[in-house]
Design a protein around this motif. Structure first.
Motif, short mmCIF file in Angstrom:
data_model
loop_
_atom_site.label_atom_id
_atom_site.label_comp_id
_atom_site.label_asym_id
_atom_site.label_seq_id
_atom_site.Cartn_x
_atom_site.Cartn_y
_atom_site.Cartn_z
N LEU A 86 0.84 -1.20 0.00
CA LEU A 86 0.00 0.00 0.00
C LEU A 86 0.87 1.25 0.00
O LEU A 86 0.61 2.20 -0.76
N ALA A 87 1.90 1.25 0.82
CA ALA A 87 2.80 2.41 0.88
C ALA A 87 3.47 2.65 -0.47
O ALA A 87 3.62 3.81 -0.90
N LEU A 88 3.83 1.59 -1.16
CA LEU A 88 4.42 1.73 -2.50
C LEU A 88 3.40 2.35 -3.45
O LEU A 88 3.73 3.28 -4.20
N GLU A 96 12.82 0.37 -4.69
CA GLU A 96 13.99 -0.22 -4.05
C GLU A 96 13.71 -0.54 -2.58
O GLU A 96 14.10 -1.60 -2.08
N GLN A 97 13.05 0.38 -1.88
CA GLN A 97 12.70 0.13 -0.49
C GLN A 97 11.74 -1.04 -0.36
O GLN A 97 11.89 -1.87 0.54
N LYS A 98 10.77 -1.13 -1.27
CA LYS A 98 9.83 -2.25 -1.24
C LYS A 98 10.56 -3.56 -1.54
O LYS A 98 10.27 -4.60 -0.93
N ALA A 99 11.53 -3.52 -2.44
CA ALA A 99 12.31 -4.73 -2.76
C ALA A 99 13.09 -5.21 -1.53
O ALA A 99 13.17 -6.41 -1.27
N ILE A 100 13.66 -4.27 -0.79
CA ILE A 100 14.38 -4.62 0.45
C ILE A 100 13.40 -5.24 1.45
O ILE A 100 13.69 -6.26 2.08
#
Length: 136
Positions: A86-88, A96-100
């Motif tokens: 949802l944040a993405l 990149e943050q979602k991938a991490i």
């Protein structure tokens, strides 16, 4: 207490969950103010509950109950996954943050499923000489 803390710090799931919680705090800190206290708070609450359930499972003497705590922990991981998605979508975090996050989530899920299976087998072996159905 120190002995239990050392034991906890040796758990693979805890080694993954603790830095992930710290990472989530850092990411949420940069959320837009309008969403920081809605989506961000929910992410942090789920991360805190996930870690608390790991501690509960680790300290539980009843293996069946410990397996339940791990299942609850995995539910919190699913919630974190949904909220970071949802944040993405809201533009609060980068790809990149979602991938991490997805990498951490995958590791925690893997450790959690193995840990739960261990508790389930240990719980079954106490009351039965039969082999668990999962291993057949």
């Amino acid at each position: 207490m120190a002995k239990n803390q050392n034991k906890l710090e040796q758990l693979d799931i805890y080694k993954e969950a603790f830095p992930f919680s710290v990472y989530l705090c850092r990411v949420v800190k940069n959320f837009d103010r309008a969403y920081k206290f809605i989506v961000g708070d929910d992410i942090i609450k789920a991360a805190n509950k996930m870690r608390a359930l790991i501690v509960k499972a680790n300290n539980q003497m009843n293996k069946t109950k410990a397996a339940e705590y791990v299942t609850d922990c995995l539910t919190e991981v699913d919630i974190i996954d949904d909220l970071t998605s949802l944040a993405l979508e809201l533009g609060l975090m980068s790809i990149e943050q979602k991938a991490i996050c997805d990498t951490h989530i995958g590791e925690i899920r893997g450790h959690g499923k193995r840990w739960r299976k261990y508790f389930q087998r240990a719980g079954e072996s106490v009351g039965s000489d039969r082999e668990p159905a999962e291993s057949l």
